[in-house]
Design a protein around this motif. Sequence first.
Motif, short mmCIF file in Angstrom:
data_model
loop_
_atom_site.label_atom_id
_atom_site.label_comp_id
_atom_site.label_asym_id
_atom_site.label_seq_id
_atom_site.Cartn_x
_atom_site.Cartn_y
_atom_site.Cartn_z
N LYS A 245 75.46 37.74 -19.92
CA LYS A 245 74.24 38.11 -19.19
C LYS A 245 73.09 37.19 -19.58
CE LYS A 245 71.11 41.90 -18.07
NZ LYS A 245 69.93 41.03 -18.07
N MET A 246 72.50 36.56 -18.55
CA MET A 246 71.29 35.79 -18.78
C MET A 246 70.14 36.75 -19.01
SD MET A 246 70.15 32.80 -19.22
CE MET A 246 71.67 31.94 -18.73
N LYS A 247 69.33 36.47 -20.02
CA LYS A 247 68.21 37.34 -20.33
C LYS A 247 67.23 37.41 -19.16
CE LYS A 247 68.34 36.84 -25.36
NZ LYS A 247 67.63 36.36 -26.57
N ASP A 248 66.59 38.54 -19.03
CA ASP A 248 65.65 38.75 -17.94
C ASP A 248 64.56 37.69 -17.96
OD1 ASP A 248 67.07 40.98 -17.24
OD2 ASP A 248 65.71 42.40 -18.22
N GLY A 249 64.25 37.18 -16.78
CA GLY A 249 63.18 36.22 -16.64
C GLY A 249 63.56 34.78 -16.89
N VAL A 250 64.81 34.52 -17.28
CA VAL A 250 65.26 33.15 -17.54
C VAL A 250 65.87 32.58 -16.26
CG1 VAL A 250 66.75 31.66 -18.90
CG2 VAL A 250 65.65 33.64 -19.98
N SER A 251 65.34 31.46 -15.78
CA SER A 251 65.86 30.81 -14.58
C SER A 251 66.86 29.74 -15.01
CB SER A 251 64.72 30.18 -13.77
OG SER A 251 63.85 31.17 -13.27
N SER A 252 68.14 30.07 -14.93
CA SER A 252 69.17 29.16 -15.43
C SER A 252 70.51 29.56 -14.85
CB SER A 252 69.24 29.24 -16.96
OG SER A 252 70.35 28.51 -17.47
N PRO A 253 71.43 28.59 -14.69
CA PRO A 253 72.83 28.99 -14.49
C PRO A 253 73.30 29.79 -15.70
CG PRO A 253 72.53 26.62 -14.17
CD PRO A 253 71.28 27.13 -14.79
N VAL A 254 74.36 30.54 -15.53
CA VAL A 254 74.93 31.26 -16.67
C VAL A 254 76.04 30.44 -17.31
CG1 VAL A 254 76.02 33.40 -17.46
CG2 VAL A 254 74.31 33.46 -15.62
N LEU A 255 77.04 30.05 -16.51
CA LEU A 255 78.19 29.31 -17.03
C LEU A 255 78.45 28.11 -16.13
CD1 LEU A 255 80.66 29.07 -18.95
CD2 LEU A 255 81.88 30.63 -17.41
N VAL A 256 78.48 26.92 -16.73
CA VAL A 256 78.76 25.69 -15.99
C VAL A 256 80.04 25.08 -16.53
CG1 VAL A 256 77.95 23.39 -15.38
CG2 VAL A 256 76.30 25.27 -15.59
N LEU A 257 81.00 24.87 -15.65
CA LEU A 257 82.24 24.17 -15.99
C LEU A 257 82.10 22.73 -15.53
CD1 LEU A 257 84.90 26.81 -14.83
CD2 LEU A 257 83.61 26.73 -16.98
N GLY A 258 82.08 21.80 -16.47
CA GLY A 258 81.93 20.39 -16.13
C GLY A 258 80.62 19.83 -16.66
N ALA B 170 82.63 39.88 -16.91
CA ALA B 170 81.54 40.00 -15.95
C ALA B 170 80.48 38.95 -16.26
CB ALA B 170 80.94 41.40 -16.00
N ILE B 171 79.80 38.50 -15.21
CA ILE B 171 78.71 37.53 -15.35
C ILE B 171 77.51 38.08 -14.59
CG2 ILE B 171 77.94 35.18 -14.90
CD1 ILE B 171 80.86 34.29 -15.01
N ARG B 172 76.38 38.12 -15.28
CA ARG B 172 75.14 38.60 -14.67
C ARG B 172 74.10 37.48 -14.71
NH1 ARG B 172 78.32 41.58 -13.22
NH2 ARG B 172 78.49 43.84 -13.51
N GLY B 173 73.64 37.09 -13.53
CA GLY B 173 72.70 35.99 -13.43
C GLY B 173 71.26 36.42 -13.60
N GLY B 174 70.36 35.50 -13.24
CA GLY B 174 68.93 35.74 -13.43
C GLY B 174 68.27 36.58 -12.35
N GLY B 175 69.05 37.05 -11.38
CA GLY B 175 68.49 37.90 -10.33
C GLY B 175 67.36 37.22 -9.59
N GLU B 176 66.23 37.86 -9.56
CA GLU B 176 65.07 37.34 -8.83
C GLU B 176 64.17 36.53 -9.74
OE1 GLU B 176 63.12 40.32 -6.52
OE2 GLU B 176 65.00 41.24 -5.88
N SER B 177 64.73 35.70 -10.59
CA SER B 177 63.92 34.85 -11.45
C SER B 177 63.19 33.80 -10.62
CB SER B 177 64.79 34.20 -12.53
OG SER B 177 65.82 33.44 -11.94
N ASP B 178 62.32 33.03 -11.26
CA ASP B 178 61.32 32.24 -10.54
C ASP B 178 61.91 31.20 -9.59
OD1 ASP B 178 59.34 33.65 -11.75
OD2 ASP B 178 58.98 32.19 -13.34
N SER B 179 62.85 30.41 -10.05
CA SER B 179 63.23 29.22 -9.30
C SER B 179 64.71 29.21 -8.97
CB SER B 179 62.90 27.96 -10.13
OG SER B 179 63.36 26.80 -9.47
N GLU B 180 65.02 28.64 -7.80
CA GLU B 180 66.43 28.48 -7.43
C GLU B 180 67.09 27.33 -8.17
OE1 GLU B 180 69.19 27.66 -3.50
OE2 GLU B 180 67.03 27.88 -3.27
N CYS C 87 72.67 37.03 -8.89
CA CYS C 87 72.63 35.57 -9.03
C CYS C 87 71.39 35.03 -8.32
CB CYS C 87 73.88 34.96 -8.42
SG CYS C 87 75.39 35.86 -8.87
N ARG C 88 70.66 34.12 -8.99
CA ARG C 88 69.43 33.60 -8.42
C ARG C 88 69.70 32.69 -7.23
NH1 ARG C 88 66.33 32.18 -5.66
NH2 ARG C 88 64.15 31.61 -5.94
N SER C 89 70.77 31.92 -7.27
CA SER C 89 71.17 31.09 -6.13
C SER C 89 72.50 31.65 -5.62
CB SER C 89 71.27 29.62 -6.54
OG SER C 89 71.49 28.81 -5.41
#
Length: 356
Positions: free
Chosen positions: A97-110, A130-140, A171-173
Motif C-alpha cells: 500500500k502506497m501511503k496516503d497522499g504519495v503520488s507514485s507508482p507502487v510496483l515497477v517491473l523493469g 493486493a496492491i493499493r495505489g495512491g487513489g486521488e493523489s495530486d498527479s497522474e 490507482c491514480r493512473s
Amino acid sequence: MHSEVSLRSRHGRFGLWLIGCLLATAFPVSAMAEPAACDRGVTPEHDLQATLDQLPDDDSRQVLCLGSGEFQLDSMVTLTRNNTILRGEGRDKTVLKMKDGVSSPVLVLGDAMHQQPSRKIQNVQVESLAIRGGGESDSEFFADLPYLSNSALVVRQGEDIVLRDLDVRDCRSACVLTEYHSRDVRIENNHISHAQWDGVSLNRAGPTALVGNTIRDNVAAGLTVEYLQSSEIRDNVIADNGSHGMYLADAEHNDFSNNQIENNGMAGVFLTCSVRERDPVLCWDNSFSRDNTFTDNRFNHNRFGYQIAVDDAANCLGRQTPPNVSRGDTFKNSPNEEPAWDRFGRCIAFEGSKTL
C-alpha cells in the motif's frame, strides 16, 4: 512512428470518444503445478526494496515470499532482476500500500530510471497479493520521473511476465500498465478496480493474455489498448466503467472471446485508430484496429455494443471483407453504432451475433 507517451494519446482518445459519442498455450510462461519453494521471506516490518536489492546478482531463480500484513510504502518498489517470483500469502492477506497522499507508482517491473528502458526484464511473476495505489493523489505522473505514470503496477519492456491472483485498486493512473513493447505477458485471475484512469492499459504490446479477470468501476475504460498484437482476451468480466469496456486503438490479430461486458458508460467495445493530433482529431495512417475476432461475448446494458470511430486516414476502405468479425456475440440493451460505410468502408462483420 507512434508515440510512447501516453498523455498525448489520452487526450486524443477523448477527442475520438467525443466524435464517436495466440491462445494461452502460445505463451512461454505457464502455471506451475506446485508453487516453488521460498528462497527468502520478508515481513511488513522490514524494507521490501532492500530485500529485493539483496537477492543474488546472477541468473538464478529466486522466490521472495511476502508475509501477511500491510507493507506501508512511501516510495515505489522497483524490480529489475530477471528470474524472480514475488509471492504473497493471498490477496486478502498480503498488501502493498502506497501511503496516503504519495503520488507514485507502487510496483515497477523493469528499468524505471530511463524513459526508454535500458534493457528487458524477463521471467518475473507477481502473485497472490493486493496492491493499493495512491487513489486521488495530486498527479497522474511521477514528479521525479515525469515520463512514468503513477499506475499501481507497471511493466516496462517486460518479457515472459505473469501477474496472477492480484487485487489491484485505488490507482491514480491505470491499475496495471504494460509499456515499451512488453510481450508474452499473462494477466490472469485478478481483480482490478477503482483506477482514476483505466483498469488495464496495454501500450505497444506484443502477445498478451488477459484471462479470467474482473475489471470494473474504473473512471475511464476497463481495458485500453494503444497498439496490441496477436493477443488473447477471454473469460473476463468488464463492467461498470465510466467510459468504455474496451478501448481498442490500432489493435490487430487479436482474439476476444467469452467476455461479459456490461454497464459501461459508453461502448462495450470502442474500435478506433491511434491518434496523431487531437484538435481536430486526426489518426495515424492505416492505424484502425483490424483483423480481430470477437466470439461469444455478452454485451449487457452498455450505451453501445460496438462503437466505431474512423477517419479519412485510418478506415476500412479497399477491403473485400470487413477487417473485424463478431461471431456469436449477444447484445442486450447495447445497440451498435457504426459510421457511414459509403465513406469509410465496413469495419466489422456480424456472423451469428444477435440482439436479445
